[in-house]
Design a protein around this motif. Structure first.
Motif, short mmCIF file in Angstrom:
data_model
loop_
_atom_site.label_atom_id
_atom_site.label_comp_id
_atom_site.label_asym_id
_atom_site.label_seq_id
_atom_site.Cartn_x
_atom_site.Cartn_y
_atom_site.Cartn_z
N VAL A 148 -10.18 40.43 27.65
CA VAL A 148 -10.80 40.63 28.95
C VAL A 148 -11.38 42.03 28.93
O VAL A 148 -10.64 43.01 28.85
CB VAL A 148 -9.77 40.48 30.10
N VAL A 149 -12.71 42.12 28.97
CA VAL A 149 -13.39 43.42 28.94
C VAL A 149 -13.83 43.74 30.36
O VAL A 149 -14.51 42.94 31.00
CB VAL A 149 -14.61 43.38 27.99
N TYR A 150 -13.44 44.90 30.84
CA TYR A 150 -13.77 45.31 32.20
C TYR A 150 -15.19 45.87 32.26
O TYR A 150 -15.60 46.62 31.38
CB TYR A 150 -12.77 46.36 32.70
N SER A 151 -15.92 45.51 33.29
CA SER A 151 -17.29 46.01 33.45
C SER A 151 -17.29 47.52 33.70
O SER A 151 -18.21 48.22 33.30
CB SER A 151 -18.02 45.28 34.57
N GLU A 152 -16.26 48.01 34.34
CA GLU A 152 -16.05 49.44 34.54
C GLU A 152 -14.62 49.77 34.11
O GLU A 152 -13.70 49.02 34.45
CB GLU A 152 -16.22 49.82 36.02
N PRO A 153 -14.42 50.85 33.39
CA PRO A 153 -13.05 51.19 32.96
C PRO A 153 -12.14 51.39 34.17
O PRO A 153 -12.57 51.87 35.22
CB PRO A 153 -13.23 52.51 32.21
N ARG A 154 -10.89 50.98 34.00
CA ARG A 154 -9.89 51.15 35.05
C ARG A 154 -9.03 52.36 34.74
O ARG A 154 -8.75 52.66 33.59
CB ARG A 154 -9.01 49.91 35.14
N PHE B 222 -10.29 49.97 29.07
CA PHE B 222 -11.57 49.30 28.89
C PHE B 222 -11.44 47.79 28.71
O PHE B 222 -12.38 47.06 28.99
CB PHE B 222 -12.30 49.88 27.67
N ALA B 223 -10.28 47.34 28.23
CA ALA B 223 -10.10 45.91 27.99
C ALA B 223 -8.61 45.60 27.85
O ALA B 223 -7.80 46.51 27.63
CB ALA B 223 -10.84 45.49 26.72
N GLU B 224 -8.29 44.32 27.97
CA GLU B 224 -6.90 43.88 27.77
C GLU B 224 -6.90 42.60 26.94
O GLU B 224 -7.71 41.70 27.19
CB GLU B 224 -6.23 43.64 29.13
N LEU B 225 -6.02 42.55 25.97
CA LEU B 225 -5.90 41.36 25.15
C LEU B 225 -5.14 40.30 25.91
O LEU B 225 -4.22 40.60 26.68
CB LEU B 225 -5.17 41.68 23.83
N ASN B 226 -5.50 39.05 25.69
CA ASN B 226 -4.87 37.93 26.36
C ASN B 226 -4.18 37.06 25.31
O ASN B 226 -4.83 36.51 24.43
CB ASN B 226 -5.95 37.13 27.12
N TYR B 227 -2.86 36.98 25.39
CA TYR B 227 -2.09 36.17 24.45
C TYR B 227 -0.82 35.69 25.14
O TYR B 227 -0.43 36.22 26.18
CB TYR B 227 -1.75 36.97 23.18
N LYS B 228 -0.18 34.67 24.56
CA LYS B 228 0.97 34.03 25.21
C LYS B 228 2.31 34.65 24.85
O LYS B 228 3.21 34.69 25.67
CB LYS B 228 0.98 32.54 24.89
N GLU B 229 2.44 35.13 23.63
CA GLU B 229 3.73 35.65 23.19
C GLU B 229 4.02 37.02 23.81
O GLU B 229 3.14 37.65 24.39
CB GLU B 229 3.83 35.71 21.67
N HIS B 230 5.25 37.45 23.67
CA HIS B 230 5.63 38.79 24.12
C HIS B 230 4.98 39.81 23.20
O HIS B 230 4.80 39.57 22.01
CB HIS B 230 7.16 38.94 24.08
N TYR B 231 4.62 40.97 23.75
CA TYR B 231 3.93 41.97 22.93
C TYR B 231 4.74 42.40 21.71
O TYR B 231 4.18 42.80 20.70
CB TYR B 231 3.47 43.18 23.75
#
Length: 97
Positions: free
Chosen positions: A85-91, A3-12
């Motif tokens: 980043v929230v997707y308009s439709e789930p992937r 449904f969404a993905e977080l956006n960040y610079k560091e490694h998970y």
């Protein structure tokens, strides 16, 4: 479904603990782990939402079903602190194709 993905610079790996602490402060029932991948599972009633890196190098918000009221709640809480980043439709995930 994603449904969404977080956006960040560091490694998970470096992001896992602070994300877990934030999520844990906002939800009563949380399970997590960090070995190879990072995963956080949030439960509320019969609903479960995963925030994990199983199919990406960034944390993704996932649910097994579209009809999960907890997904929107998790997204709203994450958006208070993180770039999402929230997707308009789930992937679909790879195993769901």
């Amino acid at each position: 479904m994603i449904f969404a993905e977080l956006n960040y610079k560091e490694h998970y790996d470096d992001f896992h603990q602070s994300l877990l602490e934030y999520v844990d402060a906002h939800f009563e029932r949380v399970d997590s782990g960090h070995q190879g991948d990072s995963w956080i599972w949030i439960y509320e009633g019969e609903n479960k939402v995963a925030i994990d890196t199983f199919s990406s190098m960034k944390h993704q918000v996932k649910s097994e079903t579209r009809q999960n009221s907890l997904v929107q709640k998790v997204i709203e809480i994450l958006q208070r602190k993180y770039d999402l980043v929230v997707y308009s439709e789930p992937r679909s995930e790879g195993h769901e194709d």
